[in-house]
Design an enzyme around this catalytic site. Structure first.
Site, PDB file in Angstrom:
ATOM      1  N   LYS A 177      48.213  32.199  47.793  1.00 36.98           N
ATOM      2  CA  LYS A 177      46.592  32.540  48.708  1.00 36.98           C
ATOM      3  C   LYS A 177      46.765  32.114  49.676  1.00 36.98           C
ATOM      4  O   LYS A 177      47.232  31.274  50.140  1.00 36.98           O
ATOM      5  CB  LYS A 177      45.875  31.674  47.743  1.00 36.98           C
ATOM      6  CG  LYS A 177      45.469  32.476  46.343  1.00 36.98           C
ATOM      7  CD  LYS A 177      43.884  31.605  45.885  1.00 36.98           C
ATOM      8  CE  LYS A 177      42.779  31.824  45.801  1.00 36.98           C
ATOM      9  NZ  LYS A 177      41.834  31.380  45.040  1.00 36.98           N
TER      10      LYS A 177
HETATM   11  O1  G3P Z   1      38.074  30.862  44.044  1.00 37.57           O
HETATM   12  C1  G3P Z   1      38.093  31.004  44.702  1.00 37.57           C
HETATM   13  C2  G3P Z   1      36.137  31.707  44.700  1.00 37.57           C
HETATM   14  O2  G3P Z   1      36.607  31.901  42.722  1.00 37.57           O
HETATM   15  C3  G3P Z   1      34.846  30.324  44.973  1.00 37.57           C
HETATM   16  O3  G3P Z   1      34.028  30.788  43.685  1.00 37.57           O
HETATM   17  O4  G3P Z   1      31.865  30.257  43.132  1.00 37.57           O
HETATM   18  O5  G3P Z   1      32.971  28.163  45.145  1.00 37.57           O
HETATM   19  O6  G3P Z   1      32.286  31.085  45.490  1.00 37.57           O
HETATM   20  P1  G3P Z   1      32.479  29.907  43.831  1.00 37.57           P
END
Ligand code: G3P
Length: 215
Positions: free
Chosen positions: A83
């Site tokens: 990533k």
């Molecule tokens: O892994 C990246 C993303 O899915 C993070 O999600 O809930 O921290 O905005 P969130």
């Protein structure tokens, strides 16, 4: 649509993998920090389960640093996707890593133009964060519609990985749009399985089965 878990928690991954509904795993530095364990150990255990796609994020902010981290991460296991963040340095690193055969997941994507750039540098996945857009009163799912349309227009090979998913409706809408992948927390994947009428129906069938003469 492929279903990924957005977690670094081995038990969660193992549970969904055993059921047979899991296609991959995404991690990020915040999720890894929650586990309180060494990054490489976590990655080795997840990949050892046989998960075909496991995203691991670089933390360098310069291209050389991202390249060094990305090359190291991809050596851990063939299932690793590296990533890289959506920055100029991240785009440059993605183009080089992709040319070397490394599959890159471009993360922290919040606009369709950013997604266009990710495809142009050869990212394997693009990760638009829809929940964080919803959080600031933008409709995150509209971004997915735009990205899917743009990628179809030009037949880009980059897969749209819907990230920052917060609830089952996000998954449903992503599937209706035709996104390639949706990554979600364990609690959201659990909710995909559940329906109260399934539970009520099963209880009724089992109760009625007791009335059937046996023997
Ligand atoms: O892994 C990246 C993303 O899915 C993070 O999600 O809930 O921290 O905005 P969130």
């Amino acid at each position: 649509m492929k279903l990924f878990l957005d977690t670094a928690h081995l038990t969660e991954i193992q549970t969904m993998w055993d059921i047979g509904i899991l296609d991959g795993v995404t991690t990020n530095p915040s999720l890894v920090a929650k586990e309180g364990r060494k990054f490489d150990d976590v990655l080795k255990e997840i990949t050892a389960l046989g998960i075909p796609s496991v995203s691991a994020e670089v933390v360098a902010t310069d291209t050389d640093g991202m390249l060094a981290e990305g090359r190291r991460l991809r050596e851990i296991h063939p299932s690793i996707y590296v990533k890289c963040p959506m920055t100029p340095a991240g785009l440059k690193a993605t183009k080089i890593l992709a040319s070397e055969g490394t599959r890159v997941n471009m993360t922290l994507v919040f606009s369709a133009n950013q997604a266009l750039l990710a495809a142009k540098v050869g990212a394997a996945y693009v990760s638009p964060f829809i929940g964080r857009l919803d959080d600031i009163s933008e409709v995150g799912m509209e971004l997915i519609e735009d990205v899917v349309q743009i990628y179809r227009n030009y037949s880009f090979a980059t897969e749209v990985l819907v990230a920052s998913v917060r609830h089952p409706i996000h998954v449903l809408e992503a599937a209706k749009i035709g996104a390639d992948i949706c990554t979600m927390p364990y609690a959201v994947m659990e909710k995909l399985v559940q329906h109260p009428l399934t539970d009520i129906g099963l209880a009724r069938f089992l109760a009625d089965w007791q009335k059937v003469p046996k023997g």
